[in-house]
Design a protein around this motif. Sequence first.
Motif, PDB file in Angstrom:
ATOM      1  N   ILE A  47      16.254  13.084  15.701  1.00 40.80           N
ATOM      2  CA  ILE A  47      17.412  13.977  15.761  1.00 40.80           C
ATOM      3  C   ILE A  47      16.895  15.419  15.733  1.00 40.80           C
ATOM      4  CG2 ILE A  47      19.514  14.736  14.569  1.00 40.80           C
ATOM      5  CD1 ILE A  47      19.764  11.935  13.399  1.00 40.80           C
ATOM      6  N   VAL A  48      17.506  16.265  16.549  1.00 38.15           N
ATOM      7  CA  VAL A  48      17.162  17.691  16.561  1.00 38.15           C
ATOM      8  C   VAL A  48      18.423  18.480  16.230  1.00 38.15           C
ATOM      9  CG1 VAL A  48      16.396  19.643  17.954  1.00 38.15           C
ATOM     10  CG2 VAL A  48      15.293  17.416  18.222  1.00 38.15           C
ATOM     11  N   VAL A  49      18.322  19.340  15.194  1.00 34.92           N
ATOM     12  CA  VAL A  49      19.407  20.255  14.841  1.00 34.92           C
ATOM     13  C   VAL A  49      18.906  21.656  15.166  1.00 34.92           C
ATOM     14  CG1 VAL A  49      20.884  21.121  12.995  1.00 34.92           C
ATOM     15  CG2 VAL A  49      20.201  18.713  13.002  1.00 34.92           C
ATOM     16  N   THR A  50      19.576  22.344  16.090  1.00 35.51           N
ATOM     17  CA  THR A  50      19.044  23.620  16.579  1.00 35.51           C
ATOM     18  C   THR A  50      20.095  24.715  16.622  1.00 35.51           C
ATOM     19  OG1 THR A  50      17.915  24.703  18.438  1.00 35.51           O
ATOM     20  CG2 THR A  50      19.430  22.920  18.986  1.00 35.51           C
ATOM     21  N   ASP A  51      19.634  25.912  16.271  1.00 30.80           N
ATOM     22  CA  ASP A  51      20.455  27.114  16.446  1.00 30.80           C
ATOM     23  C   ASP A  51      20.460  27.471  17.936  1.00 30.80           C
ATOM     24  OD1 ASP A  51      21.951  29.343  15.886  1.00 30.80           O
ATOM     25  OD2 ASP A  51      20.247  30.563  15.217  1.00 30.80           O
ATOM     26  N   TRP A  52      21.400  28.330  18.335  1.00 25.63           N
ATOM     27  CA  TRP A  52      21.473  28.774  19.727  1.00 25.63           C
ATOM     28  C   TRP A  52      20.575  29.983  19.954  1.00 25.63           C
ATOM     29  CZ3 TRP A  52      26.007  27.749  23.286  1.00 25.63           C
ATOM     30  CH2 TRP A  52      25.833  28.380  24.516  1.00 25.63           C
ATOM     31  N   PHE A  79      23.868  21.074  18.099  1.00 26.71           N
ATOM     32  CA  PHE A  79      23.835  22.532  18.063  1.00 26.71           C
ATOM     33  C   PHE A  79      24.562  23.011  16.805  1.00 26.71           C
ATOM     34  CE2 PHE A  79      22.836  23.218  22.666  1.00 26.71           C
ATOM     35  CZ  PHE A  79      21.853  24.171  22.461  1.00 26.71           C
ATOM     36  N   VAL A  80      23.964  23.928  16.089  1.00 27.48           N
ATOM     37  CA  VAL A  80      24.622  24.625  14.976  1.00 27.48           C
ATOM     38  C   VAL A  80      24.573  26.111  15.314  1.00 27.48           C
ATOM     39  CG1 VAL A  80      24.651  25.086  12.506  1.00 27.48           C
ATOM     40  CG2 VAL A  80      23.891  22.867  13.343  1.00 27.48           C
ATOM     41  N   SER A  81      25.723  26.698  15.642  1.00 28.37           N
ATOM     42  CA  SER A  81      25.709  28.068  16.174  1.00 28.37           C
ATOM     43  C   SER A  81      26.964  28.823  15.776  1.00 28.37           C
ATOM     44  CB  SER A  81      25.598  28.024  17.702  1.00 28.37           C
ATOM     45  OG  SER A  81      25.715  29.311  18.249  1.00 28.37           O
TER      46      SER A  81
END
Length: 392
Positions: A47-52, A79-81
């Motif tokens: 799993i990848v949780v990434t900012d924009w 995406f967490v943005s």
Amino acid sequence: MKVLVAEDDRISRAMLEKAIRREGFEVVGAGDGQEAWELFQEDPANIVVTDWMMPEMDGLELCRRIRSARVPHYVYIIFVSAKGEKDAVVAGLEAGADDYITKPYDPAELRVRLKAGRRIVELERRLKDQNEELRRYLEAAAEVQRSLLPKDLPQLPHVEFAARFIPSAFVSGDIYNVFCLDEEHIGFYQIDVSGHGVEAAFLSVALYQRLSPHLHSQSLLKVSMECSPYYHVSKPSEVVSILDQEFRTLFEEQGRYFTFLYGLLDLKQGELRLSRAGHTLPFLVHRGGEVECLDFGGPPLGFGLPREDAEDYVLRLSEGERLVVMSDGILEAAAPSGGIYGPERVKEVLRRHWDLPLEEVLNCLIDEARAYQGTEEFSDDVSILALQWRSS
């Protein structure tokens, strides 16, 4: 299950990592998209949780690279943005993200999204394991089917045989056989069941068993008699007639049919008797290179259509003549432009290479069909059976 967190804000990243660890995940953190991509290449996370918005490489580019990478498992991307507008959400999903959370995020919402990601990854893993098990079963079935094909074709003083078999899937709807019926006769047949894959293979194997060359009470090819020699070798047209009666409702009941060609060669006289049921036309190659298609026979078997081919097609082979029989896999090989290989190209290959050994001719035919379609893999099953007569 490993989670890769890509967030350039150190405090936000620490909070994310702590929240994710509480859910039982292993966590690896990266301060920007480029670092996250390098870590992912070394050891792809589940799993990848990434900012924009990040320096070096933003979340959209990271997402695109992950989706284009060759990874042994599915990667669930969240995406967490702070970008919560509809257009931003759409852009993130189009880049390959599976989910989207807007900052500031609710820890309960993050927990739910992580559970959804875990569920998807675990389902994909189970599906992959099941597919691998199915692949092993299909490989075993393919090996069984190949074991039915004659390993050593008869090579007798007056006749030489050669064959090729290339299934389009693990198993094939094509099957053929060559066998000695007695000291004077060799029989051979080729079958092409409609479609390909497992269902077609089941029917082809059933037909193989029905066409046993051994003498027994239900034999089609050799019929018991009460007086010497205590058997009668069936004519090809008799075999086709019986199969037509036995399988005439096949298409109605199973949605399948099959084409069939059966040949019987008299080794003393060089007389070849043939019966054809919807199969591709056989090619007769004369010494010197002239090639003709032998047009005879009736419709495929399984439709219950009326048949008018009550007699065998009979020809007397001359020195060096060849008969080449094939399923439609070669004929229907499709070029990128949309054309098909067709019988005229087959005739040209057979004409051009009439003086090559039989085995080499079949290799040339397959090689040129592959070159025509621009790929090694055929879209349909391919089987070729050929014989050459020598009168002395």
